[in-house]
Motif scaffolding. Sequence first.
Motif, PDB file in Angstrom:
ATOM      1  N   PHE A 212      23.916  43.700  30.909  1.00 24.86           N
ATOM      2  CA  PHE A 212      22.509  43.514  31.576  1.00 24.86           C
ATOM      3  C   PHE A 212      22.365  44.223  33.053  1.00 24.86           C
ATOM      4  O   PHE A 212      23.526  43.998  33.894  1.00 24.86           O
ATOM      5  N   THR A 213      21.988  45.551  33.376  1.00 28.89           N
ATOM      6  CA  THR A 213      21.933  46.151  34.533  1.00 28.89           C
ATOM      7  C   THR A 213      20.761  46.262  35.364  1.00 28.89           C
ATOM      8  O   THR A 213      19.655  46.655  34.602  1.00 28.89           O
ATOM      9  N   VAL A 214      20.917  46.062  36.629  1.00 31.32           N
ATOM     10  CA  VAL A 214      19.807  46.150  37.353  1.00 31.32           C
ATOM     11  C   VAL A 214      19.872  47.567  38.350  1.00 31.32           C
ATOM     12  O   VAL A 214      21.067  47.725  38.791  1.00 31.32           O
ATOM     13  N   CYS A 215      18.866  48.123  38.391  1.00 29.16           N
ATOM     14  CA  CYS A 215      18.916  49.560  38.862  1.00 29.16           C
ATOM     15  C   CYS A 215      18.227  49.452  40.294  1.00 29.16           C
ATOM     16  O   CYS A 215      17.156  49.033  40.143  1.00 29.16           O
ATOM     17  N   CYS A 216      18.686  50.271  41.035  1.00 30.09           N
ATOM     18  CA  CYS A 216      17.907  50.465  42.515  1.00 30.09           C
ATOM     19  C   CYS A 216      18.158  51.617  43.119  1.00 30.09           C
ATOM     20  O   CYS A 216      19.314  52.143  43.315  1.00 30.09           O
ATOM     21  N   THR A 217      17.243  52.460  43.379  1.00 27.97           N
ATOM     22  CA  THR A 217      17.300  53.894  43.763  1.00 27.97           C
ATOM     23  C   THR A 217      16.585  53.980  45.392  1.00 27.97           C
ATOM     24  O   THR A 217      15.512  53.272  45.409  1.00 27.97           O
ATOM     25  N   HIS A 243      25.121  43.340  36.145  1.00 27.44           N
ATOM     26  CA  HIS A 243      25.790  44.554  36.863  1.00 27.44           C
ATOM     27  C   HIS A 243      24.522  45.570  37.813  1.00 27.44           C
ATOM     28  O   HIS A 243      23.464  45.595  37.212  1.00 27.44           O
ATOM     29  N   LEU A 244      24.782  46.014  38.848  1.00 25.24           N
ATOM     30  CA  LEU A 244      24.014  46.327  39.785  1.00 25.24           C
ATOM     31  C   LEU A 244      24.482  47.959  40.137  1.00 25.24           C
ATOM     32  O   LEU A 244      25.325  48.329  40.514  1.00 25.24           O
ATOM     33  N   LEU A 245      23.376  48.713  39.713  1.00 25.69           N
ATOM     34  CA  LEU A 245      23.519  50.316  39.998  1.00 25.69           C
ATOM     35  C   LEU A 245      22.780  50.617  41.110  1.00 25.69           C
ATOM     36  O   LEU A 245      21.562  50.711  41.214  1.00 25.69           O
ATOM     37  N   VAL A 289      14.788  47.453  40.610  1.00 30.11           N
ATOM     38  CA  VAL A 289      14.388  46.600  41.764  1.00 30.11           C
ATOM     39  C   VAL A 289      14.178  47.462  42.998  1.00 30.11           C
ATOM     40  O   VAL A 289      14.914  48.363  43.147  1.00 30.11           O
ATOM     41  N   LEU A 290      13.166  47.187  43.770  1.00 34.89           N
ATOM     42  CA  LEU A 290      12.949  47.925  45.070  1.00 34.89           C
ATOM     43  C   LEU A 290      12.724  46.804  46.185  1.00 34.89           C
ATOM     44  O   LEU A 290      11.553  46.177  46.097  1.00 34.89           O
ATOM     45  N   PRO A 291      13.680  46.121  46.824  1.00 34.12           N
ATOM     46  CA  PRO A 291      13.489  45.001  47.768  1.00 34.12           C
ATOM     47  C   PRO A 291      13.002  45.495  49.140  1.00 34.12           C
ATOM     48  O   PRO A 291      13.516  44.831  50.111  1.00 34.12           O
ATOM     49  N   SER A 292      12.201  46.606  49.392  1.00 34.19           N
ATOM     50  CA  SER A 292      11.794  47.201  50.838  1.00 34.19           C
ATOM     51  C   SER A 292      11.290  45.879  51.513  1.00 34.19           C
ATOM     52  O   SER A 292      10.937  44.817  51.099  1.00 34.19           O
ATOM     53  N   LYS A 293      11.606  46.132  52.900  1.00 35.70           N
ATOM     54  CA  LYS A 293      11.177  45.094  53.819  1.00 35.70           C
ATOM     55  C   LYS A 293       9.773  45.437  54.544  1.00 35.70           C
ATOM     56  O   LYS A 293       9.300  44.463  55.050  1.00 35.70           O
ATOM     57  N   GLU A 294       9.534  46.768  54.283  1.00 38.22           N
ATOM     58  CA  GLU A 294       8.216  47.308  55.281  1.00 38.22           C
ATOM     59  C   GLU A 294       8.029  48.588  54.975  1.00 38.22           C
ATOM     60  O   GLU A 294       8.828  49.241  54.304  1.00 38.22           O
ATOM     61  N   ARG A 295       6.774  49.063  55.026  1.00 37.94           N
ATOM     62  CA  ARG A 295       6.133  50.475  55.208  1.00 37.94           C
ATOM     63  C   ARG A 295       5.958  51.313  53.780  1.00 37.94           C
ATOM     64  O   ARG A 295       6.002  52.534  53.908  1.00 37.94           O
ATOM     65  N   GLU A 296       6.311  50.368  52.704  1.00 38.42           N
ATOM     66  CA  GLU A 296       6.122  51.390  51.387  1.00 38.42           C
ATOM     67  C   GLU A 296       4.815  51.795  51.220  1.00 38.42           C
ATOM     68  O   GLU A 296       3.765  50.914  51.475  1.00 38.42           O
TER      69      GLU A 296
END
Length: 390
Positions: A212-217, A243-245, A289-296
């Motif tokens: 099981f893989t989570v991707c973040c770019t 797993h985190l990529l 996943v995109l865990p942005s904090k601001e400005r997206e």
Amino acid sequence: MSYQQCNAASRKAQKESGLIETQSPEKLPGILCLTDKCDRPESELFIGLREEGFPIGVMANPDGANFERLNNAGLIVGPIALRNRFDKEGTAAIRNVLETGKYDVVHAFNPRALACALRASRGMSIKVVAYRGVIGNISFLNPESWITFLHPRVDRIVCVADAIRDYLAGLHFLWLHLPPSKLITVYKGHDLEWYQDTPADLQEFGIPEGAFTVCCTGRDVPRKGFDVLVDSLARLPSDVVIHLLLVGDLDRNEPLRQQVQALPHPERVHFTGFRKDAPALAAASDVFVLPSKEREGLPRAVIEAMSYGVAPVVTDVGGMPELVEQGVSGLVVPPNDAQSLSAALLELYRDRERLKQMGQLARRRIATHFHTSQTVAQMGKIYCELTGQN
């Protein structure tokens, strides 16, 4: 119905009512688009407008990946690579193109192009359209804002998300504000046909087959929230194997690497470095996943993952809640909340059927709500309304 068909129907009605002479042809406004190394959605917008009958010219950076395609399509009227917002040579080049008299509107797709376009079109009856893709960095107290988005000669600011439009509408200083009529939302369009890459083999990075893989770019900037994502992994139950990529230049972030090493299972986090095949890596993953904090704005990485049928988990920041329907085409969690992010990952890990369904609905959402044809139609309407030519 295309703009040509709309024009034909309108012409017919006007002829029958006697409002116009039958021999007077109706024309669409000429558009000069100023960009840099434009991406696929921008390029397809330009091509789509040409196909709808708009006289359109493009000035772009010859080093861009799509420059040759635009040139082969006959859209390039001049190469341009603006060094800054005061580029005299670039401004003169834009002025020379505008002086041909072919264009009624100049559309600038970045702040440098906007500043130069405003100077180049000085004294001309040219409508000026700006593009804005992120929240922040505009203020009535910032002189640079006055030579770009706050300049009184900017006729429209096309925002890539409602969140950006709302941010701009909320800017005030004393009696100063942006008129709501200047601000309009047009989502950047995509097409599922663009996303046909074969999913990558993640075993290259040490991820076991079927894991099981989570991707973040993303780029290595604090506002992207990678530290929160790593923290969320530490909060998972011990029986959960995820797993985190991490795709991008994050491999050079030493504090982040130290944070990973402090995890119970640091071997499950994999840094890829910069990759040209980022969409294929996302396509091979179970969750994006995109865990942005601001400005997206409207993040392309999320759209690419959704186009491949990968369920997204995003934060309630910028335009991401407009892109991802909470609980339908993905999950939306508060920013800077590692516990909520961890719970969202656990939910999808435990319920694979729901995960699959969300991925399918994510793909459908891009096809139905963010298609390039919709962007072409909306932009065409804006140009025509600005110039009163349709």
